[in-house]
Design a protein around this motif. Structure first.
Motif, PDB file in Angstrom:
ATOM      1  N   MET A   1       0.844  -1.170   0.000  1.00 41.05           N
ATOM      2  CA  MET A   1       0.000   0.000   0.000  1.00 41.05           C
ATOM      3  C   MET A   1       0.886   1.228   0.000  1.00 41.05           C
ATOM      4  N   LYS A   2       0.599   2.125  -0.937  1.00 38.58           N
ATOM      5  CA  LYS A   2       1.440   3.299  -1.109  1.00 38.58           C
ATOM      6  C   LYS A   2       0.563   4.534  -1.299  1.00 38.58           C
ATOM      7  N   ILE A   3       1.012   5.671  -0.766  1.00 37.99           N
ATOM      8  CA  ILE A   3       0.284   6.925  -0.935  1.00 37.99           C
ATOM      9  C   ILE A   3       0.430   7.408  -2.376  1.00 37.99           C
ATOM     10  N   GLY A 157       4.104   8.620  -2.373  1.00 41.57           N
ATOM     11  CA  GLY A 157       5.125   7.586  -2.541  1.00 41.57           C
ATOM     12  C   GLY A 157       5.448   6.831  -1.261  1.00 41.57           C
ATOM     13  N   ASP A 158       5.096   7.398  -0.094  1.00 40.60           N
ATOM     14  CA  ASP A 158       5.352   6.693   1.164  1.00 40.60           C
ATOM     15  C   ASP A 158       4.502   5.422   1.233  1.00 40.60           C
ATOM     16  N   GLU A 159       5.104   4.367   1.772  1.00 42.29           N
ATOM     17  CA  GLU A 159       4.410   3.075   1.883  1.00 42.29           C
ATOM     18  C   GLU A 159       3.848   2.866   3.280  1.00 42.29           C
ATOM     19  N   PHE A 160       2.731   2.131   3.322  1.00 41.32           N
ATOM     20  CA  PHE A 160       2.156   1.677   4.582  1.00 41.32           C
ATOM     21  C   PHE A 160       2.839   0.356   4.925  1.00 41.32           C
ATOM     22  N   ILE A 161       3.605   0.333   5.995  1.00 36.49           N
ATOM     23  CA  ILE A 161       4.297  -0.881   6.428  1.00 36.49           C
ATOM     24  C   ILE A 161       3.645  -1.332   7.729  1.00 36.49           C
ATOM     25  N   LYS A 162       2.980  -2.501   7.692  1.00 36.38           N
ATOM     26  CA  LYS A 162       2.284  -2.978   8.884  1.00 36.38           C
ATOM     27  C   LYS A 162       3.294  -3.380   9.946  1.00 36.38           C
ATOM     28  N   ILE A 163       3.120  -2.810  11.152  1.00 33.47           N
ATOM     29  CA  ILE A 163       4.022  -3.133  12.261  1.00 33.47           C
ATOM     30  C   ILE A 163       3.281  -3.851  13.397  1.00 33.47           C
ATOM     31  N   LYS A 164       1.945  -3.867  13.319  1.00 30.88           N
ATOM     32  CA  LYS A 164       1.161  -4.589  14.316  1.00 30.88           C
ATOM     33  C   LYS A 164      -0.137  -5.046  13.660  1.00 30.88           C
ATOM     34  N   SER A 165      -0.449  -6.319  13.844  1.00 33.12           N
ATOM     35  CA  SER A 165      -1.680  -6.887  13.291  1.00 33.12           C
ATOM     36  C   SER A 165      -2.621  -7.233  14.430  1.00 33.12           C
ATOM     37  N   CYS A 166      -3.886  -6.902  14.264  1.00 34.20           N
ATOM     38  CA  CYS A 166      -4.907  -7.171  15.286  1.00 34.20           C
ATOM     39  C   CYS A 166      -6.042  -7.998  14.680  1.00 34.20           C
ATOM     40  N   SER A 167      -5.706  -9.160  14.145  1.00 27.93           N
ATOM     41  CA  SER A 167      -6.694  -9.987  13.442  1.00 27.93           C
ATOM     42  C   SER A 167      -7.812 -10.487  14.356  1.00 27.93           C
ATOM     43  N   GLU A 168      -7.634 -10.370  15.676  1.00 22.77           N
ATOM     44  CA  GLU A 168      -8.700 -10.757  16.600  1.00 22.77           C
ATOM     45  C   GLU A 168      -9.822  -9.710  16.634  1.00 22.77           C
ATOM     46  N   ASN A 169      -9.558  -8.515  16.133  1.00 20.00           N
ATOM     47  CA  ASN A 169     -10.541  -7.430  16.098  1.00 20.00           C
ATOM     48  C   ASN A 169     -11.333  -7.465  14.792  1.00 20.00           C
ATOM     49  N   PRO A 170     -12.495  -6.828  14.770  1.00 16.84           N
ATOM     50  CA  PRO A 170     -13.262  -6.783  13.523  1.00 16.84           C
ATOM     51  C   PRO A 170     -12.522  -5.980  12.457  1.00 16.84           C
ATOM     52  N   THR A 171     -12.827  -6.285  11.201  1.00 17.42           N
ATOM     53  CA  THR A 171     -12.269  -5.484  10.114  1.00 17.42           C
ATOM     54  C   THR A 171     -13.039  -4.163  10.051  1.00 17.42           C
ATOM     55  N   ILE A 172     -12.452  -3.212   9.373  1.00 17.33           N
ATOM     56  CA  ILE A 172     -13.119  -1.922   9.179  1.00 17.33           C
ATOM     57  C   ILE A 172     -14.412  -2.133   8.390  1.00 17.33           C
ATOM     58  N   ALA A 173     -14.404  -3.035   7.422  1.00 17.32           N
ATOM     59  CA  ALA A 173     -15.618  -3.336   6.647  1.00 17.32           C
ATOM     60  C   ALA A 173     -16.708  -3.919   7.545  1.00 17.32           C
ATOM     61  N   GLU A 174     -16.337  -4.782   8.471  1.00 20.30           N
ATOM     62  CA  GLU A 174     -17.327  -5.355   9.396  1.00 20.30           C
ATOM     63  C   GLU A 174     -17.938  -4.274  10.285  1.00 20.30           C
ATOM     64  N   LEU A 175     -17.135  -3.347  10.748  1.00 16.01           N
ATOM     65  CA  LEU A 175     -17.652  -2.227  11.537  1.00 16.01           C
ATOM     66  C   LEU A 175     -18.627  -1.394  10.714  1.00 16.01           C
ATOM     67  N   TYR A 176     -18.289  -1.188   9.455  1.00 10.93           N
ATOM     68  CA  TYR A 176     -19.110  -0.384   8.555  1.00 10.93           C
ATOM     69  C   TYR A 176     -20.461  -1.053   8.291  1.00 10.93           C
ATOM     70  N   VAL A 177     -20.434  -2.340   8.007  1.00 12.77           N
ATOM     71  CA  VAL A 177     -21.679  -3.080   7.759  1.00 12.77           C
ATOM     72  C   VAL A 177     -22.557  -3.053   9.014  1.00 12.77           C
ATOM     73  N   ALA A 178     -21.956  -3.226  10.182  1.00 14.01           N
ATOM     74  CA  ALA A 178     -22.721  -3.185  11.435  1.00 14.01           C
ATOM     75  C   ALA A 178     -23.364  -1.808  11.623  1.00 14.01           C
ATOM     76  N   LYS A 179     -22.652  -0.745  11.291  1.00 10.99           N
ATOM     77  CA  LYS A 179     -23.193   0.615  11.405  1.00 10.99           C
ATOM     78  C   LYS A 179     -24.340   0.809  10.412  1.00 10.99           C
ATOM     79  N   ARG A 180     -24.160   0.311   9.191  1.00  9.28           N
ATOM     80  CA  ARG A 180     -25.205   0.424   8.160  1.00  9.28           C
ATOM     81  C   ARG A 180     -26.473  -0.287   8.613  1.00  9.28           C
TER      82      ARG A 180
END
Length: 185
Positions: A1-3, A157-180
Motif C-alpha cells: 500500500m502506497k500513498i 510515494g510513502d508506503e504503509f508498512i504494517k508493524i502490528k496486526s490485530c486480526s482478533e478485532n473486527p475489520t473496518i468493513a465489518e464495523l461499517y456493515v454493522a453501522k449500516r
C-alpha cells in the motif's frame, strides 16, 4: 500500500437547501509533504468536529481502487484525488483486510486503524448528486480513519508498512456493515 496523493481542503461556505453551511470535504492534492498531527492534518479544514478529526479520526485514507466503481456510476464527475474527502489516497487499500487496531509505519508517522467513515450529505454536495450517499453505504468501500500514534510528515510515494496486526478485532468493513445495519440504510 502506497500513498498516491496527499490531500488538503480549505473551509468552504456553501448554500444547502437555503442554509449556509461550512465544509472541508473539498480536498485537493498538494505536492509538498503533509503533517499528520494528533487530532488532524495540519492545514486541513475540519468544520464538523463532532464527526471528523479528533484522536480517533485524525486522518482519513481512501483507496484509489474504489474510484473505478464510482466512476462507472458517475461518469459526469471529474474524479480528482481527494474527491471522497480523504487526506491520503492509497493505491490498493482493502477495508475487508484491515482490522481495527492494525498499526502502520508511514513516512515519519505511526498510524493505527480505528473506525470506518460513515457518509453524510456533504459527500453528495461534493458529487453534486445525493445518490452517492446511498451508493457509498451499499458498499464496503468506506475508507479508514486513523489515530496518529507518532506525528510527522508523509508524502506521495510513502508506503504503509504494517508493524502490528490485530486480526482478533473486527475489520473496518465489518464495523461499517454493522453501522449500516444499525442505521437501517
Amino acid at each position: 500500500m502506497k500513498i498516491i496523493a496527499t490531500n488538503i481542503g480549505e473551509r468552504k461556505k456553501i448554500d444547502w437547501k437555503g442554509k449556509k453551511i461550512e465544509t472541508g470535504i473539498f480536498k485537493y492534492p498538494v505536492s509538498s509533504p503533509i503533517f499528520l498531527d494528533a487530532e488532524d492534518v495540519k492545514g486541513d479544514a475540519i468544520c464538523d468536529r463532532e464527526n471528523h478529526g479528533g484522536i480517533l479520526q485524525a486522518v482519513y485514507a481512501y483507496s484509489l481502487k474504489h474510484y473505478d466503481y464510482f466512476k462507472n456510476l458517475h461518469p459526469e464527475v471529474n474524479f480528482e484525488m481527494g474527491i471522497f474527502g480523504e487526506n491520503l489516497t492509497i493505491d490498493d487499500f482493502d477495508e475487508t483486510k484491515i482490522h481495527q487496531g492494525d498499526t502502520f509505519k508511514v513516512g515519519e508517522t505511526i498510524l493505527e486503524a480505528t473506525v470506518q467513515r460513515n457518509p453524510c450529505y456533504k459527500l453528495g454536495i461534493r458529487f453534486n448528486n445525493m445518490k452517492i450517499v446511498k451508493q457509498f453505504w451499499n458498499t464496503t468501500f468506506c475508507g479508514v480513519y486513523f489515530k496518529v500514534l507518532q506525528t510527522g510528515f508523509v508524502k506521495t510515494g510513502d508506503e504503509f508498512i504494517k508493524i502490528k496486526s490485530c486480526s482478533e478485532n473486527p475489520t473496518i468493513a465489518e464495523l461499517y456493515v454493522a453501522k449500516r445495519v444499525a442505521k437501517g440504510v
